[in-house]
Structure formats: C-alpha cells, structure tokens
Write an enzyme that holds these catalytic residues in place. Structure first.
Site, PDB file in Angstrom:
ATOM      1  N   ASP A  29       0.851  -1.194   0.000  1.00 31.33           N
ATOM      2  CA  ASP A  29       0.000   0.000   0.000  1.00 31.33           C
ATOM      3  C   ASP A  29       0.890   1.248   0.000  1.00 31.33           C
ATOM      4  OD1 ASP A  29      -3.210   0.531   1.031  1.00 31.33           O
ATOM      5  OD2 ASP A  29      -1.797   2.201   1.103  1.00 31.33           O
ATOM      6  N   HIS A  99     -10.349  -5.553  -3.083  1.00 31.34           N
ATOM      7  CA  HIS A  99      -9.011  -5.846  -2.548  1.00 31.34           C
ATOM      8  C   HIS A  99      -9.095  -6.223  -1.091  1.00 31.34           C
ATOM      9  CE1 HIS A  99      -9.807  -1.503  -2.246  1.00 31.34           C
ATOM     10  NE2 HIS A  99      -9.112  -1.511  -1.124  1.00 31.34           N
TER      11      HIS A  99
HETATM   12  P1  5GP Z   1      -9.769   1.252   0.363  1.00 31.55           P
HETATM   13  O1  5GP Z   1      -9.941   2.517   1.152  1.00 31.55           O
HETATM   14  O2  5GP Z   1     -10.409   1.345  -0.983  1.00 31.55           O
HETATM   15  O3  5GP Z   1     -10.139   0.024   1.114  1.00 31.55           O
HETATM   16  O4  5GP Z   1      -8.202   1.115   0.161  1.00 31.55           O
HETATM   17  C1  5GP Z   1      -7.510   1.649  -0.920  1.00 31.55           C
HETATM   18  C2  5GP Z   1      -6.044   1.608  -0.578  1.00 31.55           C
HETATM   19  O5  5GP Z   1      -5.317   1.795  -1.764  1.00 31.55           O
HETATM   20  C3  5GP Z   1      -5.605   2.686   0.412  1.00 31.55           C
HETATM   21  O6  5GP Z   1      -5.062   2.079   1.568  1.00 31.55           O
HETATM   22  C4  5GP Z   1      -4.592   3.490  -0.382  1.00 31.55           C
HETATM   23  O7  5GP Z   1      -3.489   3.927   0.397  1.00 31.55           O
HETATM   24  C5  5GP Z   1      -4.163   2.530  -1.477  1.00 31.55           C
HETATM   25  N1  5GP Z   1      -3.758   3.152  -2.710  1.00 31.55           N
HETATM   26  C6  5GP Z   1      -4.430   4.144  -3.384  1.00 31.55           C
HETATM   27  N2  5GP Z   1      -3.790   4.475  -4.509  1.00 31.55           N
HETATM   28  C7  5GP Z   1      -2.681   3.681  -4.558  1.00 31.55           C
HETATM   29  C8  5GP Z   1      -1.607   3.580  -5.503  1.00 31.55           C
HETATM   30  O8  5GP Z   1      -1.546   4.252  -6.516  1.00 31.55           O
HETATM   31  N3  5GP Z   1      -0.640   2.667  -5.222  1.00 31.55           N
HETATM   32  C9  5GP Z   1      -0.690   1.872  -4.109  1.00 31.55           C
HETATM   33  N4  5GP Z   1       0.316   1.003  -3.940  1.00 31.55           N
HETATM   34  N5  5GP Z   1      -1.682   1.951  -3.197  1.00 31.55           N
HETATM   35  C10 5GP Z   1      -2.657   2.848  -3.429  1.00 31.55           C
END
Ligand code: 5GP
Length: 113
Positions: A29, A99
């Site tokens: 992440d 995810h």
């Molecule tokens: P959600 O909030 O959708 O469950 O989690 C999305 C996750 O994706 C977040 O923890 C955020 O830090 C991560 N994330 C967002 N954009 C990117 C990116 O471009 N690269 C990586 N490696 N992680 C990302």
C-alpha cells in the site's frame, strides 16, 4: 470501470509488487497503516464485495491462499495479522476494485474506532 489498480495490474503505473499469479496481484500500500500493509487484488475487475458473483467463488478462495503465502513470505504468519475489505461509503472504500488489506508487523489496535 477501471481504477488505479487496473493500471498497476497492467504495469501502467509502478507499484512494489510482492506476489503475482495468473489471477491475482499483491503490492505494498502506498500509504501504509502498519509496518506490513499489502493489497491483494484480483486481476478481474470486481468493484466491491457486493459485486462478487457465484462464478468468483474459486477466485476469492485463491485470494485467501495468496494471503497465507504472502504472510509467510513477509514473516508475519506466526505473529499474526489482519485481513480487511472495505465496502462502499460506510466501509470507507476509496478504490472501487475489490481488494484485501493484509496488515501486520505489530500488535494491531481495535478493529473499529
Ligand atoms: P480502500 O480505502 O479502498 O479500502 O483502500 C484503498 C487503498 O489503496 C488505500 O489504503 C490506499 O493507500 C491505497 N492506494 C491508493 N492508490 C494507490 C496507488 O496508486 N498505489 C498503491 N500502492 N496503493 C494505493
């Protein structure tokens, strides 16, 4: 709808990849919430948990198998870890490509604040 994760899967933007097979990609992440914070992502575009279909049963199982392999590889299997999936607004989902968050490397706090 493709998200930033599809771009990572297609190598259009970089990521620190820790695991890959035919159906799954896992990468660190970008904004880690724990010393180990890996996202396990199916290559198939499934926006949320609500969109999982019966035909995805095997894929979801394989995502959990990948969790176990990655946890071992990163040395957190024995101490333990947490696997989380956020869904939609109340769950705090930001990227609408299914995810698992794999979190570990320290004793984690309460599940819900
Ligand atoms: P959600 O909030 O959708 O469950 O989690 C999305 C996750 O994706 C977040 O923890 C955020 O830090 C991560 N994330 C967002 N954009 C990117 C990116 O471009 N690269 C990586 N490696 N992680 C990302």
């Amino acid at each position: 709808m493709p998200t930033i994760f599809t771009k990572i899967i297609n190598r259009e933007i970089p990521a620190d990849i820790v695991y890959e097979n035919e159906k799954i990609l896992a990468f660190k992440d970008i904004n880690p919430a724990a010393p180990v914070h890996v996202l396990i992502v199916p290559k198939k575009e499934i926006p949320t948990v609500n969109d999982i279909q019966k035909e995805d049963k095997e894929l979801i199982g394989e995502m959990y198998l990948a969790v176990g392999e990655i946890a071992k590889k990163l040395g957190i299997a024995e101490d333990g870890y947490r696997v989380i999936t956020n869904c939609n607004y109340n769950g705090g989902q930001e990227v609408f490509h299914l995810h698992f968050h794999l979190l570990g490397g320290k004793k984690l706090g309460k599940l819900v604040e």
